[in-house]
Scaffold this motif. Structure first.
Motif, PDB file in Angstrom:
ATOM      1  N   LEU A 650      -5.884  -2.189  -3.765  1.00  0.00           N
ATOM      2  CA  LEU A 650      -5.464  -3.040  -2.667  1.00  0.00           C
ATOM      3  C   LEU A 650      -5.061  -2.240  -1.432  1.00  0.00           C
ATOM      4  O   LEU A 650      -4.348  -2.739  -0.568  1.00  0.00           O
ATOM      5  CB  LEU A 650      -4.276  -3.913  -3.111  1.00  0.00           C
ATOM      6  N   GLN A 651      -5.542  -0.991  -1.345  1.00  0.00           N
ATOM      7  CA  GLN A 651      -5.097  -0.132  -0.245  1.00  0.00           C
ATOM      8  C   GLN A 651      -5.496  -0.662   1.127  1.00  0.00           C
ATOM      9  O   GLN A 651      -4.874  -0.324   2.131  1.00  0.00           O
ATOM     10  CB  GLN A 651      -5.660   1.293  -0.403  1.00  0.00           C
ATOM     11  N   LYS A 652      -6.549  -1.485   1.220  1.00  0.00           N
ATOM     12  CA  LYS A 652      -7.045  -1.940   2.520  1.00  0.00           C
ATOM     13  C   LYS A 652      -6.252  -3.121   3.076  1.00  0.00           C
ATOM     14  O   LYS A 652      -6.447  -3.515   4.218  1.00  0.00           O
ATOM     15  CB  LYS A 652      -8.518  -2.330   2.392  1.00  0.00           C
ATOM     16  N   MET A 653      -5.361  -3.681   2.266  1.00  0.00           N
ATOM     17  CA  MET A 653      -4.630  -4.872   2.669  1.00  0.00           C
ATOM     18  C   MET A 653      -3.611  -4.569   3.772  1.00  0.00           C
ATOM     19  O   MET A 653      -2.996  -3.506   3.796  1.00  0.00           O
ATOM     20  CB  MET A 653      -3.876  -5.467   1.482  1.00  0.00           C
ATOM     21  N   VAL A 654      -3.422  -5.571   4.658  1.00  0.00           N
ATOM     22  CA  VAL A 654      -2.344  -5.516   5.645  1.00  0.00           C
ATOM     23  C   VAL A 654      -1.141  -6.302   5.133  1.00  0.00           C
ATOM     24  O   VAL A 654       0.001  -5.942   5.397  1.00  0.00           O
ATOM     25  CB  VAL A 654      -2.824  -6.089   6.995  1.00  0.00           C
ATOM     26  N   GLU A 655      -1.393  -7.380   4.380  1.00  0.00           N
ATOM     27  CA  GLU A 655      -0.321  -8.162   3.765  1.00  0.00           C
ATOM     28  C   GLU A 655      -0.666  -8.448   2.312  1.00  0.00           C
ATOM     29  O   GLU A 655      -1.799  -8.801   1.996  1.00  0.00           O
ATOM     30  CB  GLU A 655      -0.107  -9.504   4.482  1.00  0.00           C
ATOM     31  N   ILE A 656       0.326  -8.274   1.429  1.00  0.00           N
ATOM     32  CA  ILE A 656       0.183  -8.635   0.015  1.00  0.00           C
ATOM     33  C   ILE A 656       1.379  -9.497  -0.369  1.00  0.00           C
ATOM     34  O   ILE A 656       2.528  -9.118  -0.133  1.00  0.00           O
ATOM     35  CB  ILE A 656       0.122  -7.400  -0.903  1.00  0.00           C
ATOM     36  N   PHE A 674      -2.263   7.483  -4.562  1.00  0.00           N
ATOM     37  CA  PHE A 674      -2.335   6.060  -4.296  1.00  0.00           C
ATOM     38  C   PHE A 674      -1.380   5.702  -3.171  1.00  0.00           C
ATOM     39  O   PHE A 674      -0.177   5.855  -3.304  1.00  0.00           O
ATOM     40  CB  PHE A 674      -1.960   5.302  -5.571  1.00  0.00           C
ATOM     41  N   THR A 675      -1.911   5.268  -2.033  1.00  0.00           N
ATOM     42  CA  THR A 675      -1.075   4.847  -0.914  1.00  0.00           C
ATOM     43  C   THR A 675      -1.616   3.547  -0.330  1.00  0.00           C
ATOM     44  O   THR A 675      -2.735   3.133  -0.631  1.00  0.00           O
ATOM     45  CB  THR A 675      -1.059   5.910   0.210  1.00  0.00           C
ATOM     46  N   PHE A 676      -0.805   2.912   0.500  1.00  0.00           N
ATOM     47  CA  PHE A 676      -1.197   1.707   1.226  1.00  0.00           C
ATOM     48  C   PHE A 676      -1.171   2.036   2.713  1.00  0.00           C
ATOM     49  O   PHE A 676      -0.185   1.765   3.394  1.00  0.00           O
ATOM     50  CB  PHE A 676      -0.233   0.560   0.933  1.00  0.00           C
ATOM     51  N   PRO A 677      -2.235   2.604   3.277  1.00  0.00           N
ATOM     52  CA  PRO A 677      -2.197   3.082   4.663  1.00  0.00           C
ATOM     53  C   PRO A 677      -2.133   1.975   5.702  1.00  0.00           C
ATOM     54  O   PRO A 677      -1.759   2.237   6.842  1.00  0.00           O
ATOM     55  CB  PRO A 677      -3.507   3.870   4.791  1.00  0.00           C
ATOM     56  N   ARG A 678      -2.499   0.714   5.333  1.00  0.00           N
ATOM     57  CA  ARG A 678      -2.530  -0.368   6.321  1.00  0.00           C
ATOM     58  C   ARG A 678      -1.482  -1.453   6.056  1.00  0.00           C
ATOM     59  O   ARG A 678      -1.287  -2.330   6.883  1.00  0.00           O
ATOM     60  CB  ARG A 678      -3.913  -1.033   6.341  1.00  0.00           C
ATOM     61  N   LEU A 679      -0.807  -1.397   4.915  1.00  0.00           N
ATOM     62  CA  LEU A 679       0.057  -2.497   4.500  1.00  0.00           C
ATOM     63  C   LEU A 679       1.288  -2.617   5.400  1.00  0.00           C
ATOM     64  O   LEU A 679       2.050  -1.664   5.554  1.00  0.00           O
ATOM     65  CB  LEU A 679       0.500  -2.304   3.051  1.00  0.00           C
ATOM     66  N   LYS A 680       1.476  -3.823   5.983  1.00  0.00           N
ATOM     67  CA  LYS A 680       2.626  -4.068   6.855  1.00  0.00           C
ATOM     68  C   LYS A 680       3.623  -5.062   6.257  1.00  0.00           C
ATOM     69  O   LYS A 680       4.793  -5.045   6.620  1.00  0.00           O
ATOM     70  CB  LYS A 680       2.150  -4.578   8.218  1.00  0.00           C
ATOM     71  N   ARG A 699       0.472  16.373  -6.360  1.00  0.00           N
ATOM     72  CA  ARG A 699      -0.490  16.235  -5.263  1.00  0.00           C
ATOM     73  C   ARG A 699      -0.037  15.190  -4.249  1.00  0.00           C
ATOM     74  O   ARG A 699      -0.492  15.177  -3.121  1.00  0.00           O
ATOM     75  CB  ARG A 699      -1.861  15.849  -5.815  1.00  0.00           C
ATOM     76  N   GLN A 700       0.843  14.317  -4.655  1.00  0.00           N
ATOM     77  CA  GLN A 700       1.230  13.207  -3.797  1.00  0.00           C
ATOM     78  C   GLN A 700       2.624  13.369  -3.214  1.00  0.00           C
ATOM     79  O   GLN A 700       3.080  12.528  -2.437  1.00  0.00           O
ATOM     80  CB  GLN A 700       1.174  11.915  -4.619  1.00  0.00           C
ATOM     81  N   GLU A 701       3.285  14.456  -3.519  1.00  0.00           N
ATOM     82  CA  GLU A 701       4.699  14.564  -3.182  1.00  0.00           C
ATOM     83  C   GLU A 701       4.971  14.581  -1.681  1.00  0.00           C
ATOM     84  O   GLU A 701       6.067  14.267  -1.242  1.00  0.00           O
ATOM     85  CB  GLU A 701       5.291  15.820  -3.818  1.00  0.00           C
ATOM     86  N   LYS A 702       3.963  14.918  -0.855  1.00  0.00           N
ATOM     87  CA  LYS A 702       4.162  14.944   0.588  1.00  0.00           C
ATOM     88  C   LYS A 702       3.591  13.706   1.281  1.00  0.00           C
ATOM     89  O   LYS A 702       3.580  13.619   2.487  1.00  0.00           O
ATOM     90  CB  LYS A 702       3.535  16.205   1.178  1.00  0.00           C
ATOM     91  N   GLN A 703       3.102  12.750   0.487  1.00  0.00           N
ATOM     92  CA  GLN A 703       2.533  11.545   1.066  1.00  0.00           C
ATOM     93  C   GLN A 703       3.525  10.392   1.013  1.00  0.00           C
ATOM     94  O   GLN A 703       4.355  10.311   0.114  1.00  0.00           O
ATOM     95  CB  GLN A 703       1.259  11.140   0.318  1.00  0.00           C
ATOM     96  N   THR A 704       3.421   9.521   1.991  1.00  0.00           N
ATOM     97  CA  THR A 704       4.222   8.306   1.997  1.00  0.00           C
ATOM     98  C   THR A 704       3.360   7.163   1.468  1.00  0.00           C
ATOM     99  O   THR A 704       2.263   6.923   1.966  1.00  0.00           O
ATOM    100  CB  THR A 704       4.695   7.974   3.425  1.00  0.00           C
ATOM    101  N   ILE A 705       3.874   6.448   0.469  1.00  0.00           N
ATOM    102  CA  ILE A 705       3.096   5.375  -0.140  1.00  0.00           C
ATOM    103  C   ILE A 705       2.913   4.218   0.840  1.00  0.00           C
ATOM    104  O   ILE A 705       1.854   3.621   0.925  1.00  0.00           O
ATOM    105  CB  ILE A 705       3.797   4.878  -1.419  1.00  0.00           C
ATOM    106  N   PHE A 706       3.960   3.899   1.602  1.00  0.00           N
ATOM    107  CA  PHE A 706       3.927   2.791   2.553  1.00  0.00           C
ATOM    108  C   PHE A 706       4.218   3.311   3.963  1.00  0.00           C
ATOM    109  O   PHE A 706       5.297   3.072   4.508  1.00  0.00           O
ATOM    110  CB  PHE A 706       4.967   1.731   2.169  1.00  0.00           C
ATOM    111  N   PRO A 707       3.284   3.987   4.595  1.00  0.00           N
ATOM    112  CA  PRO A 707       3.577   4.627   5.887  1.00  0.00           C
ATOM    113  C   PRO A 707       3.813   3.657   7.035  1.00  0.00           C
ATOM    114  O   PRO A 707       4.500   4.002   7.992  1.00  0.00           O
ATOM    115  CB  PRO A 707       2.324   5.480   6.143  1.00  0.00           C
ATOM    116  N   VAL A 708       3.227   2.430   6.982  1.00  0.00           N
ATOM    117  CA  VAL A 708       3.386   1.504   8.108  1.00  0.00           C
ATOM    118  C   VAL A 708       4.028   0.181   7.684  1.00  0.00           C
ATOM    119  O   VAL A 708       4.040  -0.778   8.455  1.00  0.00           O
ATOM    120  CB  VAL A 708       2.029   1.218   8.798  1.00  0.00           C
ATOM    121  N   LEU A 709       4.596   0.112   6.476  1.00  0.00           N
ATOM    122  CA  LEU A 709       5.193  -1.137   6.004  1.00  0.00           C
ATOM    123  C   LEU A 709       6.377  -1.523   6.887  1.00  0.00           C
ATOM    124  O   LEU A 709       7.305  -0.736   7.073  1.00  0.00           O
ATOM    125  CB  LEU A 709       5.659  -1.007   4.553  1.00  0.00           C
TER     126      LEU A 709
END
Length: 765
Positions: A650-656, A674-680, A699-709
């Motif tokens: 569901l990474q492409k979703m803006v709303e879930i 696993f991240t949600f780059p578009r989820l608001k 591998r994921q420790e420097k990534q934000t799962i919800f960068p634009v939520l």
């Protein structure tokens, strides 16, 4: 809400000041509808343009006027008598906009606990005005059977209120005094703010406090013309800029006239063309007002755009128009010319935006309600623009908001009728007994409880809107409606439609929304092959859809599809496979769908679909969404009562939004990164089995799962222990410094969590 908007405007003003400091260009947009400038009419100049917000112009140009009136209103706090302040001025000067600025001022909102706004316009029927004032209040009373004046007196009794009566025309002193008697029951310091073009009316209503609104200064008028006439800072030929001053003089200080002329000039590229426009534009006078200039703007349109706007004379002044339905009415009446490369709906949107860019439409707003089909755009028409439309339509458009004279109101030339008065069916029956106008549009805004007569006289109808209160009544016979292209019977009490409605082969729009008692659709609906838009949201009793949906090859809008128990009289979801359905779609009773996984995946891959809702009647065994991979255009996904334990990519979703998925444990069982780059927006409700979030590996420790939520809502998830573990991020600290912080939601603006019995911590700092 007004206070919040004012705080937002203050923040915007700070940003604007910073923009000027950095030399950035200031731009304003009318609404989200106009963020991406679409192609305009081919007859118009193909340019990008920026639209100044009229509220922004008013806030700067009318700052002194606003403060002067604000000083008057609270200053009447100790006055026992009702304070009435009329704002008087020529049409198009911005009286209503100024009143809105005052109405939304935080100081005014704090001072007046009760605020009311009513557009009066041409009709000053005391009972109707009193009823409108009562309905303008958010407070509900159970005394709707009492006379309007009595309800009004009770409404304002003892409360300090501000009432705005916008666009007053009536000079009858006795009517005003009758209304004023009730208004005087308000608390000490109550005030009435009125707007009118008529000085005599202002002297009747408030002779000692009349505020004469002056014309705008030349620099503001020039600014409006320049902004409307030129597409960018780099597209300002000096020879044209020199002409702005002379053209501004013709506007006589009216911002609406400046907007109209500037918009016409935007389509012209030479000095000769500008001179031609200037020569056609009569200088505004006290007698003519700005109507001649507005007519120049109207006459500059191609014929089909003139027809589209003139049709809007059917609506009463200050009526809130649904833009989507307006375009469908244009199409139903044949006003929009066909083009090979675009659909009629797309061309209609371009026409609307071009008209809006020239201020023929105002107050463009987008709404998102709580229902599954909730998005809509509305607009209004400036009263002067309404006068323009009426002047060209004559008696072809008739809007009756109170019981009209049975003799005068309906002429043989009438083509488009809007009725919102009581006893609508009786008025129509009596009028059509002696006359036979070729009615093309009939919009009845009040519920109807009895039958219509003279049914054969409706045979020329192209568009019809009715609200039927009798469960067994349909009012009209389909055999007389062969030309019908638009039928709206939303919010009606009917249980079924007549089977012969399927002979309406030309019908393009069928709105059955919120017909809560409707339990079935016509069995032979497959023959309605012209159908483009079918609205079925809010039809809670529907158990299935009739077979043959694959025959409706033009269908673009289908708000709800109910999957019934498989059988010969029931449509399967597979029939939607080749249809180009767009916008919003809800699939109900998913448990009845055969080949569930394939059919749901196909819905997720429809390129024009922006929102998909999947609803199970009850939580049961299901794995349909474990490999669900929707396309990039699908932005909003809502799931009710899904019975699976995990959900797909569901990474492409803006709303879930997930509701009552009691067995759900994981949002994905797939990728390690696993991240949600578009989820608001993320909503989780009643996920009784949801225990926690996936672990963050090296591998994921420097990534934000919800960068634009921006919005996170979680409620009634009894096993949820914590929000996701936050990775370590670099954040600003002081001047040119930084620090390391934990942040799983760096863009979060709204957080609501409740009834989380096991919740222990939130790692994000």
């Amino acid at each position: 809400m007004g206070s919040k908007l004012c705080r937002i405007l203050e923040d915007i003003n700070v940003l604007i000041a910073e923009m000027h400091d950095f030399g950035l260009r200031q731009t304003f947009l009318v609404s989200n509808q106009l963020r991406q400038t679409p192609p305009v009419s081919k007859e118009c100049r193909q340019t990008d343009y920026v639209i100044i917000d009229p509220q922004e112009i008013a806030s700067r140009s009318r700052h002194e006027d606003k403060n002067n009136i604000i000083d008057i209103l609270p200053g009447e706090a100790s006055n026992v008598d009702l304070a009435v302040v009329p704002i008087v001025g020529m049409g198009g000067l911005g009286k209503t906009t100024l009143a809105q600025l005052i109405y939304n001022e935080p100081e005014i909102q704090k001072h007046f606990p009760l605020q009311l706004w009513v557009c009066v316009s041409d009709t000053f029927d005391v009972d109707s005005v009193a009823k409108s004032i009562v309905e303008a209040s958010h407070k509900k009373h159970g005394d709707t059977d009492k006379p309007s004046l009595e309800r009004l007196q009770k409404q304002v009794s003892g409360q300090r209120y501000l009432l705005v009566l916008d666009d007053v025309w009536n000079r009858d002193v006795h009517k005003w005094e009758r209304l004023k008697v009730c208004l005087r029951h308000g608390g000490m310091g109550s005030a009435v703010l009125t707007t009118t073009r008529d000085k005599q009316i202002s002297e009747i209503m408030g002779p000692h406090r009349t505020y004469n609104l002056n014309v705008l200064k030349d620099n503001f008028i020039k600014e409006i013309i320049v902004d409307r006439a030129f597409s960018s800072e780099n597209d300002k030929p000096p020879e044209l800029v020199e002409m702005v001053g002379d053209i501004a003089k013709r506007c006589r200080g009216s911002p609406l006239a400046a907007t109209a002329l500037g918009s016409v000039l935007r389509t012209k590229t030479s000095v000769e063309e500008w001179k031609a426009v200037s020569s056609r534009s009569s200088i505004c006078t006290e007698e003519s007002g700005i109507l001649p200039i507005l007519k120049v703007s109207y006459n500059d349109f191609p014929a089909h755009m003139k027809q589209c706007f003139a049709f809007c004379a059917i609506f009463p002044k200050d009526y809130k128009i649904n833009v989507e339905k307006l375009i469908q009415l244009w199409i139903a009446n044949g006003f929009i010319p066909e083009q090979e490369e675009d659909s009629l709906e797309t061309i209609g949107e371009h026409i609307f935006i071009e008209l809006a860019s020239r201020s023929f439409f105002l107050d463009i707003k987008e709404f998102k309600g709580d229902s599954d089909y909730c998005f809509r755009t509305t607009c209004k028409i400036h009263d002067l623009m309404h006068d323009i439309a009426m002047s060209f339509m004559g008696k072809e458009c008739v809007a009756a908001i109170k019981e009209p004279s049975q003799i005068e109101w309906l002429s043989d030339n009438a083509r488009h009728l809007f009725l919102s008065c009581e006893e609508t069916e009786g008025i129509l029956n009596n009028s059509l007994e002696k006359k036979s106008p070729a009615i093309q549009t009939l919009i009845c805004d009040n519920p109807m409880r009895s039958s219509l007569k003279h049914l054969s006289k409706y045979s020329s109808l192209h568009a019809l809107k009715l609200c039927i209160r009798d469960t067994k009544l349909f009012l009209l016979e389909p055999k007389y409606l062969h030309h019908l292209r638009y039928l709206d019977i939303s919010n009606s009490s009917i249980k079924s439609l007549p089977e012969d409605i399927s002979i309406l082969y030309n019908l393009q729009t069928l709105d059955l929304s919120n017909c809560s008692a409707l339990d079935r659709l016509p069995r032979k609906m497959k023959y309605m092959t012209s159908l483009c838009h079918l609205y079925t949201h809010g039809c809670l009793e529907l158990k299935s859809m009739p077979p043959g949906f694959e025959n409706l090859t033009k269908l673009q809008t289908l708000t709800v599809f109910v999957a019934g128990v498989p059988g010969p009289d029931c449509a399967d979801v597979g029939e939607l496979h080749d249809l180009k359905i767009g916008g919003q779609l809800e699939l109900r009773q998913v448990e009845n769908v055969e080949k569930v996984e394939a059919e749901v995946a196909n819905l997720g891959n429809k390129k024009d679909l922006s929102q998909l809702t999947l609803t199970w009647s009850k939580v049961g065994d299901s794995k349909v969404l474990e490999k669900f991979e929707p396309h990039g255009g699908l932005q909003v996904l809502k799931i009710y009562s899904y019975g699976g334990e995990c959900m797909g990519m569901l990474q492409k979703m803006v709303e879930i939004h997930l509701f009552c998925c009691e067995r759900l444990r994981l949002l994905s069982g797939c990728s390690a990164i696993f991240t949600f780059p578009r989820l608001k927006v993320l909503t989780l409700e009643y996920l009784l089995g949801f225990e926690g979030w996936w672990e963050i590996d090296e591998r994921q420790e420097k990534q934000t799962i919800f960068p634009v939520l921006e919005k996170l809502f979680i409620s009634n998830c009894g096993k949820l222990v914590a929000l996701p573990e936050a990775p370590l991020l670099q954040g600003p600290c002081g001047e040119d410094g930084y620090t390391l912080v934990h942040s799983a939601f760096p863009a979060l603006k709204v957080l609501k969590i409740k009834n989380l019995e096991s919740f222990q911590r939130w790692d994000a700092v």
